[in-house]
Write an enzyme that holds these catalytic residues in place. Sequence first.
Site, mmCIF file in Angstrom:
data_model
loop_
_atom_site.group_PDB
_atom_site.id
_atom_site.type_symbol
_atom_site.label_atom_id
_atom_site.label_comp_id
_atom_site.label_asym_id
_atom_site.label_seq_id
_atom_site.Cartn_x
_atom_site.Cartn_y
_atom_site.Cartn_z
ATOM 1 N N SER A 95 43.687 44.026 39.314
ATOM 2 C CA SER A 95 43.278 43.491 40.611
ATOM 3 C C SER A 95 42.091 44.246 41.207
ATOM 4 O O SER A 95 40.995 44.209 40.670
ATOM 5 C CB SER A 95 44.477 43.494 41.562
ATOM 6 N N ASP A 237 37.850 40.512 45.316
ATOM 7 C CA ASP A 237 38.291 41.613 44.463
ATOM 8 C C ASP A 237 38.215 41.178 43.003
ATOM 9 O O ASP A 237 37.739 40.084 42.685
ATOM 10 C CB ASP A 237 39.682 42.109 44.863
ATOM 11 N N ASP A 239 40.280 40.206 40.550
ATOM 12 C CA ASP A 239 40.938 39.024 39.994
ATOM 13 C C ASP A 239 41.022 37.887 41.002
ATOM 14 O O ASP A 239 41.704 36.895 40.762
ATOM 15 C CB ASP A 239 42.328 39.377 39.463
ATOM 16 N N ASP A 241 42.423 37.429 43.931
ATOM 17 C CA ASP A 241 43.601 37.079 44.712
ATOM 18 C C ASP A 241 43.530 37.661 46.127
ATOM 19 O O ASP A 241 44.441 37.456 46.929
ATOM 20 C CB ASP A 241 44.898 37.502 44.010
#
Length: 456
Positions: A95, A237, A239, A241
């Site tokens: 992440s 960010d 990824d 999410d």
Amino acid sequence: MDIFKAYDIRGEYPNELDEETVRKIGACFVPLLKARNIAVGHDMRISSPNLASAFIDGAVSSGASVTDMGMVTTPHFYFEQIEGGFDAGAMITASHLPSEMNGLKLVSRDAVPLSSDQGLPELKQMTREGSCPPAGKALERGNVKQGKELDNYINRISGFVHEPVEMNIVVDGGNGAVGPELELLFKRFPMWNVTTLCMEPDGSFPNHVANPLIPANTEDLQRKVTETKAGVGIAFDGDADRCGFVDENGDRIREDLVTALIAEFFLYRQPGSKILYDLRSSRTVPETIKRLGGVPVRSRVGHSFIKELMRREGAVFAGELSGHYYYKDMGYTDNALLTMVHMLNYLAYKGQPLSEIMEHLQIYSATGEINMTVSDPKAIFAALKQRYRNAGQDCLDGLTVTYNTWWFNLRLSNTEPLMRLNLEAENLMLMNTKRQEVVSIISKADPKMQMEPESR
């Protein structure tokens, strides 16, 4: 260091998390969930393709059929996992964390996450016992196929755009996995005049770590917004999410107040809806939801807990101080790309500069999240409970102490070895006074306490 966390698995590659460990996790994941067909995706980190291959090899050894999605964002992975009707899935990503880290987000059917409350402790035990597949039991190996439909995903996201207007925007992809998605989406809406930064996926993060919560990581975005006279800036960010926003003056927008903004748009279209907010959020958030006729629902921190509560309550939307925003329309999953779309919807609906809108929401003074390393959490909580025994107190997540004019929440992080303090008051002077008071109590209860330099 234990790589099994509250919501996922993560560790430094390859010292804490390597291919052999991930292969074992994949081999045990399949029998744990009795999964016959699973989806696997990975982000753009340098170690991610190898770790994804290792997980797939382990899953196939336990008899699963695997659809390898290759490089995707986590929200796109959730979308494919739900739409494809997979029994389970694994997303290889760390992440927002630095490049040397990696991890796994594991889900069962309908992208319901495994967590410390359900699934991860059992998986941890099975992996450490090394009993997958069971000794002496011959299993037919599964198979692997490639599969990912970016157009279908962008079609779904595009369907949430309402009456778009011409607008200058700046987007920082963080060199994360979201770049290809953004480029395809922007082609469909030429009325958005877009300036882009850091769009090429690159797991070495050559410009800055893809964590929009750290102020230093949005400095380039803030400058570009003012240079181009854009109406809003968005940072993603690694990824995709989570995301962060800056207004037309280049000023950062608090992530909890974004929850209030998007809640207004939802309540305009779906009056009376339930909307979740995490307990670190400003009082402005539930007050705004109530004022607009919605039903605010307070939640503990963490995506697995929020998603479970959203399903139980039938909430249409949820927001976290960490920049995660969740949508019933996307299977109760967090989706930064959709959050950007809803912010643009909101600005088009309001027809006002973002800074002017924020003036009406910035009622209280808040510390932001203060991070500390501590050695004696029990002593700290006991001291605070005793000192503020005449206040409203609850332990939904850590300790929340509430007075009419100020409040604070102190909790242990579920993802890092930190204690996190959030405090808010009705004015700046009171906030500073109470911040000093609470920190002093903590330091006296635990003389080894050290303040961290930046929010994470």
